[in-house]
Design an enzyme around this catalytic site. Structure first.
Site, PDB file in Angstrom:
ATOM      1  N   CYS A 196       0.856  -1.186   0.000  1.00 29.17           N
ATOM      2  CA  CYS A 196       0.000   0.000   0.000  1.00 29.17           C
ATOM      3  C   CYS A 196       0.889   1.232   0.000  1.00 29.17           C
ATOM      4  O   CYS A 196       1.471   1.589   1.014  1.00 29.17           O
ATOM      5  CB  CYS A 196      -0.890   0.006   1.231  1.00 29.17           C
ATOM      6  SG  CYS A 196      -1.970   1.429   1.287  1.00 29.17           S
ATOM      7  N   LEU A 197       1.034   1.835  -1.151  1.00 28.37           N
ATOM      8  CA  LEU A 197       1.912   2.998  -1.277  1.00 28.37           C
ATOM      9  C   LEU A 197       1.309   3.915  -2.338  1.00 28.37           C
ATOM     10  O   LEU A 197       1.046   3.467  -3.461  1.00 28.37           O
ATOM     11  CB  LEU A 197       3.309   2.515  -1.688  1.00 28.37           C
ATOM     12  CG  LEU A 197       4.443   3.532  -1.679  1.00 28.37           C
ATOM     13  CD1 LEU A 197       4.675   4.064  -0.276  1.00 28.37           C
ATOM     14  CD2 LEU A 197       5.734   2.894  -2.188  1.00 28.37           C
TER      15      LEU A 197
END
Lengths: 294, 151
Positions: free
Chosen positions: B87-88
């Site tokens: 998750c970036l």
């Protein structure tokens, strides 16, 4: 004349010449600490023809001008590292030459001359990573970043399409009334461009003449090392087994919520008893995750 | 397959000539858009000493769209799920074509130094990270020691 009077006189003269183009910061004792000025090439005030700029920062030690000031060049635009380093070296020489005398205006003039000489972006286009050659059509953004017009148009067309796709998914009351805003790929500042005009440009020349890629021995060595690490970690159970994880996921997802496609959600991490915590499904805040089906 | 875009060639060459410390990325023999990656766990993080394998794929319209990246080595981190997905923001809506393979991998390495349990992808990991940070860090160290070591 005392040191501070000499400095005061120099700064007053600078303010008289440069007016709003210079900013001076004073410390709590009221002593001038920092002088800043953004410098552009001389183009007879035709700002459309200014392709480069840099901000000069001069820190004044208390002994200045009897010692050299501390110089920083900030936010270089359109300049590559070697051009910036050349400017630094000539600044060093100038400061040495002017030890004991006011030097700031000399520095500004020196930098302006360098910028005027190299008033063509020497940096690379951040989109294709190639430079600007004679005859390439390029665009300077309002934030002084450079792109081949061709490359920038591709960026604008893609981001606008993605924006529209996102908007189309939203209910009417959530749609953005302001519409699409183009942003600079480098600094994300808003930019105003005519995509229709940009997209008629030809691809940059360097792109056509670039070398082909070859697998070197170093590369083969690295590939081998990677393979060894993978084998070792796999033996120790350290490699993620996607299939096993997805099967587990499928089972649990079906019992929890049959309408959720299995590929869309990550596994309920580490729930050993297999009981599905509803938090796990609801709590996913990151959409559009990497689809693992290869 | 269409010819490899020049930008990909240039990035690959630069990755070989000026490697980023703590990061190696090598293209696959059969597919130059597929990279084998190793990121070393940053110092002073629970992942220190680990060598994490990742895979990185450059989609057809790269660099207009973001590379697809996934951890292959197991890792205990609130923003990485058990399938290795990350998750970036820069891999999603904050992607920009001015980013590169090297900047993406540096950001992932930075994520290892700064876990963000408030934007979780692995919920139970994030939960533990929030209620009992020292235990979560102990788990992360244990996973690193168990799964992410070199021979």
């Amino acid at each position: 004349m005392s040191v501070s009077e000499r400095v005061q006189e120099e700064l007053e003269a600078l303010e008289a010449i440069l007016m709003d183009d210079i900013s001076i910061t004073y410390n709590e004792k009221g002593y001038p600490e920092l002088v800043k000025s953004t410098i552009f090439p001389s183009t007879a005030d035709d700002t459309d023809k200014q392709y480069v700029c840099v901000t000069l920062e001069v820190k004044l030690p208390e002994k200045y001008p009897d010692c050299e000031p501390i110089i920083n060049l900030r936010n270089p635009r359109g300049l590559d590292d070697s051009t910036v380093n050349e400017i630094y070296s000539s600044i060093k020489i100038k400061c040495n030459e002017f030890l004991g005398q006011p030097v700031i205006f000399e520095l500004i003039e020196l930098i302006r001359e360098s910028l005027t000489e190299s008033n063509l972006p020497t940096c690379q286009c951040a989109v294709c990573l190639y430079g600007f050659s004679e005859g390439d059509s390029f665009t300077k953004t309002q934030c002084f970043h450079y792109f081949h017009s061709y490359c920038l148009s591709k960026h604008l067309i893609t981001t606008e399409r993605l924006y529209q796709e996102e908007q189309d998914k939203l209910p009417a009351w959530q749609k953005n009334p302001k519409g699409f805003n183009a942003a600079c790929p480098v600094c994300r500042e808003g930019i105003i461009c005519d995509v229709n005009e940009l997209k008629t440009s030809l691809p940059p020349k360097d792109l056509e003449n670039a070398q082909n890629f070859e697998v070197t021995n170093d590369l083969k060595l690295l590939q081998l090392k990677m393979k060894e690490l993978f084998t070792y970690q796999k033996k120790r159970g350290g490699i993620i087994d996607i299939e096993a994880q997805e099967n587990k996921l499928l089972l649990i997802t079906v019992t929890a919520d049959s309408s959720t496609p299995p590929g869309e959600d990550p596994g309920p991490s580490l729930t050993n008893n297999g009981a599905m915590d509803s938090e796990v499904l609801r709590g996913q805040r990151c959409d559009k995750r990497f689809n693992v089906n290869r | 397959m269409a010819a490899l875009p020049r930008r990909i060639i240039k990035e690959t060459q630069r990755l070989m000539q000026e490697p980023v410390p703590g990061i190696s990325a090598v293209p696959d023999d059969s597919n130059a858009r597929y990279f084998h990656v190793i990121v070393t766990g940053p110092e002073d993080s629970p992942f220190e000493g680990g060598l994490f394998k990742l895979e990185l794929f450059l989609p057809e319209d790269y660099p207009m769209s973001a590379p697809k990246v996934r951890f292959i080595t197991k890792i205990y981190h609130p923003n990485i799920d058990r399938l290795g997905r990350i998750c970036l923001d820069i891999l999603k809506d904050k992607w920009s074509p001015a980013l590169q393979i090297r900047t993406v991998l540096l950001s992932i390495q930075a994520l290892l130094s700064a876990p963000n349990p408030d934007d979780p992808l692995a919920n139970d990991v994030a939960e533990l990270w929030k209620v009992n940070e020292s235990e979560a860090i102990r788990n992360a160290k244990e996973w690193t020691r168990r799964y992410a070591m070199d021979n």
